[in-house]
Design a protein around this motif. Structure first.
Motif, short mmCIF file in Angstrom:
data_model
loop_
_atom_site.label_atom_id
_atom_site.label_comp_id
_atom_site.label_asym_id
_atom_site.label_seq_id
_atom_site.Cartn_x
_atom_site.Cartn_y
_atom_site.Cartn_z
N ILE A 42 0.77 -1.23 -0.09
CA ILE A 42 -0.02 -0.06 0.29
C ILE A 42 0.77 1.21 0.12
O ILE A 42 0.70 2.27 -0.65
CB ILE A 42 -0.87 0.20 1.14
CG1 ILE A 42 -1.95 -1.05 0.96
CG2 ILE A 42 -1.83 1.35 1.45
CD1 ILE A 42 -2.84 -1.25 2.34
N LEU A 43 1.86 1.13 0.79
CA LEU A 43 2.77 2.43 1.01
C LEU A 43 3.48 2.63 -0.40
O LEU A 43 3.67 3.74 -0.92
CB LEU A 43 3.73 2.25 2.19
CG LEU A 43 3.18 2.28 3.38
CD1 LEU A 43 4.24 2.11 4.57
CD2 LEU A 43 2.62 3.65 3.83
N MET A 44 4.15 1.51 -1.13
CA MET A 44 4.73 1.76 -2.26
C MET A 44 3.68 2.29 -3.29
O MET A 44 4.25 3.13 -4.20
CB MET A 44 5.29 0.50 -2.53
CG MET A 44 6.45 -0.10 -1.85
SD MET A 44 7.07 -1.80 -2.40
CE MET A 44 7.86 -2.27 -1.03
N ALA A 45 2.55 1.65 -3.38
CA ALA A 45 1.75 2.12 -4.41
C ALA A 45 1.01 3.57 -4.16
O ALA A 45 0.76 4.23 -5.05
CB ALA A 45 0.53 1.36 -4.27
N GLY A 46 1.31 3.98 -3.02
CA GLY A 46 0.86 5.40 -2.39
C GLY A 46 2.11 6.52 -2.83
O GLY A 46 1.77 7.54 -2.76
N GLY A 47 3.32 6.07 -3.40
CA GLY A 47 4.06 6.89 -3.69
C GLY A 47 5.42 7.09 -3.01
O GLY A 47 6.24 7.62 -3.20
N PHE A 48 5.37 6.15 -1.72
CA PHE A 48 6.64 6.21 -0.80
C PHE A 48 7.62 5.36 -1.55
O PHE A 48 7.42 4.34 -2.26
CB PHE A 48 6.47 5.55 0.49
CG PHE A 48 5.15 6.34 1.25
CD1 PHE A 48 6.07 7.21 2.22
CD2 PHE A 48 3.95 6.21 1.11
CE1 PHE A 48 5.09 7.99 3.08
CE2 PHE A 48 3.10 7.15 2.15
CZ PHE A 48 3.67 7.95 2.96
N ALA A 49 8.80 6.10 -1.29
CA ALA A 49 10.01 5.36 -1.85
C ALA A 49 10.24 3.79 -1.60
O ALA A 49 10.23 3.33 -0.31
CB ALA A 49 11.48 5.75 -1.31
N GLY A 122 3.13 5.24 -12.40
CA GLY A 122 3.88 6.00 -11.50
C GLY A 122 4.81 5.42 -10.58
O GLY A 122 4.96 5.85 -9.28
N VAL A 123 5.23 4.14 -10.85
CA VAL A 123 6.03 3.29 -10.01
C VAL A 123 7.44 2.93 -10.75
O VAL A 123 7.43 2.60 -11.88
CB VAL A 123 5.34 2.10 -9.82
CG1 VAL A 123 6.14 0.99 -9.07
CG2 VAL A 123 3.99 2.35 -8.85
N ASN A 124 8.32 3.29 -10.00
CA ASN A 124 9.60 3.08 -10.45
C ASN A 124 9.98 1.42 -10.33
O ASN A 124 10.07 0.79 -9.14
CB ASN A 124 10.66 3.61 -9.80
CG ASN A 124 12.40 3.50 -10.23
OD1 ASN A 124 12.44 2.36 -10.89
ND2 ASN A 124 12.99 4.33 -10.29
N PHE A 125 9.89 0.46 -11.33
CA PHE A 125 9.93 -0.91 -11.41
C PHE A 125 11.44 -1.26 -10.84
O PHE A 125 11.45 -2.31 -10.22
CB PHE A 125 9.66 -1.53 -12.82
CG PHE A 125 8.19 -1.31 -13.02
CD1 PHE A 125 7.30 -2.30 -12.41
CD2 PHE A 125 7.70 -0.60 -13.90
CE1 PHE A 125 5.93 -2.26 -12.81
CE2 PHE A 125 6.51 -0.29 -14.23
CZ PHE A 125 5.52 -1.34 -13.49
N GLU A 126 12.26 -0.55 -11.01
CA GLU A 126 13.60 -1.16 -10.61
C GLU A 126 13.78 -0.80 -8.97
O GLU A 126 14.22 -1.77 -8.52
CB GLU A 126 14.73 0.03 -11.04
CG GLU A 126 16.32 -0.39 -10.84
CD GLU A 126 17.23 0.35 -11.51
OE1 GLU A 126 18.11 -0.05 -12.26
OE2 GLU A 126 17.22 1.65 -11.27
N GLN A 127 13.33 0.30 -8.58
CA GLN A 127 13.14 0.28 -6.86
C GLN A 127 12.09 -0.92 -6.27
O GLN A 127 12.36 -1.29 -5.21
CB GLN A 127 12.58 1.53 -6.62
CG GLN A 127 13.76 2.94 -6.86
CD GLN A 127 13.27 3.90 -6.21
OE1 GLN A 127 12.69 4.10 -5.06
NE2 GLN A 127 13.75 5.21 -6.59
N ILE A 128 11.01 -1.02 -7.26
CA ILE A 128 10.19 -2.09 -6.76
C ILE A 128 11.00 -3.84 -6.67
O ILE A 128 10.87 -4.61 -5.86
CB ILE A 128 9.10 -2.39 -7.71
CG1 ILE A 128 8.10 -1.24 -7.70
CG2 ILE A 128 8.20 -3.57 -7.47
CD1 ILE A 128 7.52 -1.01 -6.00
#
Length: 239
Positions: A42-49, A122-128
């Motif tokens: 939820i936090l990642m999807a919400g824009g947190f690093a 709006g998600v950085n897949f590398e950071q994911i």
């Protein structure tokens, strides 16, 4: 849903039968960690690093897993300190390894399922991928740290170099087999895909999905290999 609920009840019953009160504690730890994983998503999807979220959630997961898995405070404390040291090194390893591998995101095998969907979310897949790699090592780290800390504690004065070496060999050997069998079991469908479509070995070894998953397993393997000697060192320092 019925199957999941039934299997959950079977798991709870077996943990209660085998572990008693400690089994209930372990089951509650599993539920707590599940909620933490959901919170991380939820936090990642919400824009947190994603990497920052993984580090914070990872610390909580290690604490919950270790301190709720044993009633021996000395064992839990030793295991947690060792797990923190290993996690610090694994963060560097995962970030560097994921960045160098260029395996983040979806592979060509996912093209049909993703057709018609937009990846501009709006998600950085590398950071994911980095966050996933870090979170994927936590279970192996906690398990190895608790096992080694408990063994060293039981050995006490009998913890000779030969005895400690035997502990290292046993735990690392079983952990490596568990991780690799899990990898091949989970990826068996993709291996059948490769076989049926007559993928050459060079193409398999350069396939984005295969390499990405293999690297995730290697992160966990390296984490276990680091956890065992570090836990022994921490246990000796705290003795």
């Amino acid at each position: 849903m019925n199957a999941i609920f039934l299997l959950g009840l079977v798991l709870l019953g077996l943990m209660l039968l085998v572990g008693g009160a400690q089994g209930i504690s372990n089951f509650l730890a599993l539920l707590a960690n599940t909620l933490l994983m959901i919170l991380a998503v939820i936090l990642m999807a919400g824009g947190f690093a994603p990497v920052g979220v993984a580090v914070v959630i990872g610390l909580l997961v290690l604490a919950v897993t270790i301190f709720m898995s044993t009633s021996h405070v000395q064992v839990a404390t030793t295991a947690f300190v060792a797990a923190l040291l290993v996690m610090a090194g694994v963060v560097v390893l995962v970030v560097g390894g994921t960045w160098l591998s260029h395996t983040a995101g979806f592979g060509p095998e996912d093209a049909e399922e993703l057709e018609g969907y937009s990846l501009a979310i709006g998600v950085n897949f590398e950071q994911i991928a980095m966050a996933s790699g870090l979170l994927g090592t936590l279970g192996a780290i906690a398990e190895a740290a608790c096992a080694v800390a408990a063994d060293v504690g039981e050995l006490g004065a009998a913890a000779t170099p030969a005895a400690l070496h035997a502990v290292q060999e046993t735990i690392i050997g079983t952990a490596l087999n568990t991780l690799f069998f899990g990898f091949f079991g989970g990826f068996s469908a993709l291996f059948i895909w490769f076989t049926q479509l007559h993928y050459p070995w060079w193409q398999v070894l350069n396939d984005q999905l295969f390499v990405g998953e293999l690297i995730q397993v290697l992160f966990a393997v390296i984490a276990v290999a680091l956890t065992v000697p570090i836990t022994i060192w921490v246990a000796k320092r705290r003795a």
